[in-house]
Design an enzyme around this catalytic site. Sequence first.
Site, mmCIF file in Angstrom:
data_model
loop_
_atom_site.group_PDB
_atom_site.id
_atom_site.type_symbol
_atom_site.label_atom_id
_atom_site.label_comp_id
_atom_site.label_asym_id
_atom_site.label_seq_id
_atom_site.Cartn_x
_atom_site.Cartn_y
_atom_site.Cartn_z
ATOM 1 N N ARG A 27 -56.881 -22.966 -10.242
ATOM 2 C CA ARG A 27 -55.675 -23.337 -9.478
ATOM 3 C C ARG A 27 -55.707 -24.791 -9.005
ATOM 4 O O ARG A 27 -55.225 -25.098 -7.916
ATOM 5 C CB ARG A 27 -55.487 -22.432 -8.259
ATOM 6 C CG ARG A 27 -55.290 -20.977 -8.570
ATOM 7 C CD ARG A 27 -53.799 -20.659 -8.676
ATOM 8 N NE ARG A 27 -53.626 -19.235 -8.897
ATOM 9 C CZ ARG A 27 -53.212 -18.380 -7.958
ATOM 10 N NH1 ARG A 27 -52.894 -18.812 -6.765
ATOM 11 N NH2 ARG A 27 -53.086 -17.115 -8.238
ATOM 12 N N ARG A 31 -50.544 -25.759 -4.312
ATOM 13 C CA ARG A 31 -49.907 -26.160 -3.060
ATOM 14 C C ARG A 31 -50.749 -27.002 -2.112
ATOM 15 O O ARG A 31 -50.219 -27.528 -1.138
ATOM 16 C CB ARG A 31 -49.394 -24.914 -2.333
ATOM 17 C CG ARG A 31 -48.157 -24.338 -2.984
ATOM 18 C CD ARG A 31 -47.835 -22.975 -2.421
ATOM 19 N NE ARG A 31 -48.872 -22.037 -2.809
ATOM 20 C CZ ARG A 31 -48.870 -20.740 -2.509
ATOM 21 N NH1 ARG A 31 -47.898 -20.241 -1.791
ATOM 22 N NH2 ARG A 31 -49.832 -19.953 -2.920
ATOM 23 N N ARG A 40 -42.405 -28.871 -6.988
ATOM 24 C CA ARG A 40 -41.934 -27.490 -6.853
ATOM 25 C C ARG A 40 -40.589 -27.458 -6.116
ATOM 26 O O ARG A 40 -39.706 -26.675 -6.458
ATOM 27 C CB ARG A 40 -42.982 -26.690 -6.104
ATOM 28 C CG ARG A 40 -42.705 -25.209 -5.991
ATOM 29 C CD ARG A 40 -43.892 -24.589 -5.297
ATOM 30 N NE ARG A 40 -43.761 -23.169 -5.072
ATOM 31 C CZ ARG A 40 -43.087 -22.626 -4.073
ATOM 32 N NH1 ARG A 40 -42.432 -23.394 -3.231
ATOM 33 N NH2 ARG A 40 -43.050 -21.323 -3.936
ATOM 34 N N ASP A 77 -48.487 -19.007 -15.287
ATOM 35 C CA ASP A 77 -48.987 -17.883 -14.503
ATOM 36 C C ASP A 77 -49.332 -16.747 -15.448
ATOM 37 O O ASP A 77 -48.735 -16.629 -16.523
ATOM 38 C CB ASP A 77 -47.934 -17.418 -13.481
ATOM 39 C CG ASP A 77 -48.599 -16.575 -12.403
ATOM 40 O OD1 ASP A 77 -49.174 -17.159 -11.476
ATOM 41 O OD2 ASP A 77 -48.569 -15.341 -12.528
ATOM 42 N N TYR A 154 -50.564 -5.256 -12.076
ATOM 43 C CA TYR A 154 -49.273 -5.760 -11.573
ATOM 44 C C TYR A 154 -48.102 -4.972 -12.159
ATOM 45 O O TYR A 154 -47.099 -4.728 -11.486
ATOM 46 C CB TYR A 154 -49.113 -7.245 -11.906
ATOM 47 C CG TYR A 154 -49.972 -8.131 -11.029
ATOM 48 C CD1 TYR A 154 -49.566 -8.460 -9.737
ATOM 49 C CD2 TYR A 154 -51.191 -8.624 -11.480
ATOM 50 C CE1 TYR A 154 -50.345 -9.261 -8.924
ATOM 51 C CE2 TYR A 154 -51.987 -9.433 -10.673
ATOM 52 C CZ TYR A 154 -51.552 -9.745 -9.395
ATOM 53 O OH TYR A 154 -52.319 -10.529 -8.587
#
Length: 356
Positions: A27, A31, A40, A77, A154
């Site tokens: 990652r 952020r 973003r 992702d 998921y």
Amino acid sequence: MTRLKNDTFLRALLRQPTEYTPVWLMRQAGRYLPEYCETRRRAGNFLNLCKSPAMACEVTLQPLARYELDAAILFSDILTVPDAMGLGLYFAEGEGPRFERPLRDEWEIRNLSAPDPHAELQYVMDAVSEIRRALDGSVPLIGFSGSPWTLACYMVEGGSSSDYRKVKSLAYSRPDLMHHILDVTARAVVSYLNAQIEAGAQAVMVFDSWGGVLSEAAYQEFSLRYLQQVQAGLMRERDGVRVPSIVFTKGGGLWLESIAAAGYDAVGLDWTMDIGRARRLVGDRVALQGNIDPNVLFAPPEVVATEARRVLDAFGPHPGHVFNLGHGISQFTPPENVRVLVDTVHEHSRTLRTVA
Ligand code: CP3
């Protein structure tokens, strides 16, 4: 074909000698970087960012502009695959990923099919080609996918979960349906990763983020078996150049030896196991990637440096180590500490090699 200016990462994955230990961070585009938040914002949301090859390329390069990282990772992702299978991915603000149509009924499971990577997922392949052009041979580009088990978590839960109740209920009560999901997903992952390799990915990584929530027997049956199926289907080389593969089961330390036997070139380790002990268990069979606790990055810079040296010393001067975090970097990480980490890995690993 462009020759790489820095292929340290690829050589370490193949357990060849390197002048220093290469480093990248799970990652690494995210952020904690203000420039990521800015792009973003322009994209409107995270999925738009993933689906725009130009913006995905821009954020992939952001951490490389700041730090001396030895690899780039495709910005995307793992959940793009189930999205392409028709489950309807969305991100509820502040709540993480969700599916509009999670797998609940038998007919939905029976109808599942592996998507054509050149149809629904072409935007990922376009991002890969665009990033390769922009990198211009500076460092290698990593492609990735979720593992069949982690994607199935998921797909069945419909989002993140704290107890995996739905997916485990399915696995224990209807193993036939669970295996069907896993088999279709494994075929989807193989064609997705091979398409990334054809588009220019120079190494690939499979994220088995939730393998560690299973019992040992269930891990063998529902996760490892499909990790092996994926590995067996991967392209080994492209244009005569080896494309190394990495498998990462978070929480898989107890099963390290069987994971190392799955056929991947490298095994990712979370922070729980001492990497020196891990190396003694796997010997020269695979390279290891990891494994500093990402929360070390919240400590003062001297502690970050000490902890980075501790991991390097534990692995020792042998070839076959790629430095990384034991899991993804937190969005609250101070960016200055990432520089301390990356620079310490390079400096300290060079000194280890001169003594050896
Ligand atoms: O490493 C990189 O820089 C490449 C990009 C990357 C992302 N997700 C971007 C992302 C990679 C390799 C992933 C993989 C991924 N995605 C995994 C496997 C790795 C792991 O962490 O175990 C998983 C389980 C996911 C699913 C996922 N995506 C979750 C649970 C979330 C929400 C978590 C959060 O931090 O909010 C995401 C969103 C996501 N994927 C973000 C990023 C940068 C944050 C999205 C944002 O900008 O709001």
